[in-house]
Design a protein around this motif. Sequence first.
Motif, mmCIF file in Angstrom:
data_model
loop_
_atom_site.group_PDB
_atom_site.id
_atom_site.type_symbol
_atom_site.label_atom_id
_atom_site.label_comp_id
_atom_site.label_asym_id
_atom_site.label_seq_id
_atom_site.Cartn_x
_atom_site.Cartn_y
_atom_site.Cartn_z
ATOM 1 N N UNK A 52 0.831 -1.200 0.000
ATOM 2 C CA UNK A 52 0.000 0.000 0.000
ATOM 3 C C UNK A 52 0.871 1.257 0.000
ATOM 4 N N UNK A 53 0.550 2.159 -0.908
ATOM 5 C CA UNK A 53 1.371 3.371 -1.067
ATOM 6 C C UNK A 53 1.325 4.241 0.184
ATOM 7 N N UNK A 54 0.147 4.434 0.755
ATOM 8 C CA UNK A 54 0.039 5.266 1.956
ATOM 9 C C UNK A 54 0.693 4.608 3.161
ATOM 10 N N UNK A 55 0.925 3.301 3.087
ATOM 11 C CA UNK A 55 1.577 2.586 4.191
ATOM 12 C C UNK A 55 3.077 2.509 4.050
ATOM 13 N N UNK A 56 3.626 2.979 2.954
ATOM 14 C CA UNK A 56 5.089 2.976 2.767
ATOM 15 C C UNK A 56 5.539 2.250 1.516
ATOM 16 N N UNK A 57 4.613 1.591 0.796
ATOM 17 C CA UNK A 57 4.990 0.926 -0.450
ATOM 18 C C UNK A 57 5.199 1.938 -1.575
ATOM 19 N N UNK A 58 5.887 1.476 -2.643
ATOM 20 C CA UNK A 58 6.161 2.394 -3.748
ATOM 21 C C UNK A 58 6.476 1.627 -5.025
ATOM 22 N N UNK A 59 5.951 2.127 -6.154
ATOM 23 C CA UNK A 59 6.271 1.559 -7.469
ATOM 24 C C UNK A 59 7.626 2.156 -7.882
ATOM 25 N N UNK A 60 8.612 1.277 -8.107
ATOM 26 C CA UNK A 60 9.948 1.761 -8.430
ATOM 27 C C UNK A 60 10.302 1.545 -9.903
ATOM 28 N N UNK A 61 9.496 0.730 -10.576
ATOM 29 C CA UNK A 61 9.798 0.503 -11.988
ATOM 30 C C UNK A 61 8.610 -0.169 -12.659
ATOM 31 N N UNK A 62 8.474 -0.030 -13.952
ATOM 32 C CA UNK A 62 7.449 -0.732 -14.717
ATOM 33 C C UNK A 62 7.893 -0.783 -16.174
ATOM 34 N N UNK A 63 7.321 -1.648 -16.934
ATOM 35 C CA UNK A 63 7.656 -1.795 -18.345
ATOM 36 C C UNK A 63 7.065 -0.625 -19.118
ATOM 37 N N UNK A 64 7.313 -0.631 -20.411
ATOM 38 C CA UNK A 64 6.837 0.451 -21.276
ATOM 39 C C UNK A 64 5.312 0.523 -21.228
ATOM 40 N N UNK A 65 4.828 1.742 -21.136
ATOM 41 C CA UNK A 65 3.378 1.959 -21.075
ATOM 42 C C UNK A 65 2.825 2.193 -22.461
ATOM 43 N N UNK A 66 1.494 2.104 -22.536
ATOM 44 C CA UNK A 66 0.825 2.382 -23.800
ATOM 45 C C UNK A 66 1.030 3.842 -24.154
ATOM 46 N N UNK A 67 1.086 4.141 -25.454
ATOM 47 C CA UNK A 67 1.401 5.484 -25.932
ATOM 48 C C UNK A 67 0.440 6.556 -25.394
ATOM 49 N N UNK A 68 -0.790 6.182 -25.135
ATOM 50 C CA UNK A 68 -1.736 7.175 -24.637
ATOM 51 C C UNK A 68 -1.357 7.683 -23.252
ATOM 52 N N UNK A 69 -0.572 6.909 -22.496
ATOM 53 C CA UNK A 69 -0.162 7.331 -21.156
ATOM 54 C C UNK A 69 1.237 7.935 -21.138
ATOM 55 N N UNK A 70 1.949 7.867 -22.253
ATOM 56 C CA UNK A 70 3.295 8.450 -22.290
ATOM 57 C C UNK A 70 3.272 9.908 -22.735
ATOM 58 N N UNK A 71 2.124 10.421 -23.085
ATOM 59 C CA UNK A 71 2.034 11.809 -23.543
ATOM 60 C C UNK A 71 1.681 12.774 -22.417
#
Length: 360
Positions: A189-208
């Motif tokens: 959980x992000x509010x509990x201290x967790x964090x996304x540190x990496x992810x694969x390539x996203x769809x083009x609609x989210x890279x803009x």
Amino acid sequence: MTTRRLSQSQDTIQEETSADAEEVNAPPQPAADTAATTSAEPTPAAATPAPVADASCGKSSKASPSTSFDATYLLAGFAFSIALVATLFFSVGDAAFEIQLASMKTSLEAKLDDVTVRLGEMATANDVAELRDELNALSKRVDNQEAKLESIVTQAEVSSMIEKTVVKTVDDALEEALAEKPGLPDYALYSGGGKVIDHSVLHKDQTTEPVLYMLLSSVLGVKAVHPKANEWVISPQIDEVPGNCLALNATTGYIEIRLRQKIVPSAFTLEHIPQKYAYDTSSAPKSVTVDGWAHSEEAEEQAVVPLGAFSYDTSASEAVQTFTVDSKEAVDHVKFNVLSNHGNPDYTCVYRFRVHGTPV
């Protein structure tokens, strides 16, 4: 009985009428002073019998037994009351009749008054009974109204009850929305201290968007984490609507998450938007594996261990699905791997991923 009484009354009337007639026809008596100065006159002859007044017509006639009998016989054929009243009416000066009539009138009035009083008492009793019934009915209605009034709360109390109900309903809805469906602590959980540190390539609609992420990832080619990755993947979604997800490009991809602390994983939960809200569930992950490792500053490479594999079912009744694993490894990082989705060739949407276990 009627004929005998009528005959007696008729005879009495005729006798009294004859006496009155003789008295009227008698010659006047001379005054005393006249007798003293004049010579005596001879005594007149016996007076002729006075005519008898006819009770039926008021004309003079000589009385005879047969006439009295015939009149009585004829009068007997009529109603007794009519004959008696008519006969006595034409008997002038009949004081007995007046007394009898007054007595009869007084008696009748007394009886009438008595009957009236009794009828009045009966009417009063009936009225009292009806009034008593009405009062009893009214008393019952009053009791019922009092009972109802006792159960009615004031307007302020109603408003307070409504406010409390609304607040409780909202709180329950928020609690349900924010609650961990499996009922297990989420160490990602992000509010509990967790964090996304990496992810694969996203769809083009989210890279803009946003602009900085677009510049880093698309223009400069620098690997960066999308600013909304923590919000979309490891945070509760109050306004869970289609599109609020991290869209991995194509049918495969991954997401790396640093946990709030080191744990021994026991289960993972994957959530997709409910089918009743989704436009299309083909972008949901299908075949998934999870790997983990314990970060060490001293080790050049982290020892990654597989923690489990599972398949997400879009046709299930629950959109939140939990999968248990049997692991003995303590980890503080996990890698969520998507091997396939449910048919969308362009992107794979991840709405929420949770990690459960026992703290070490």
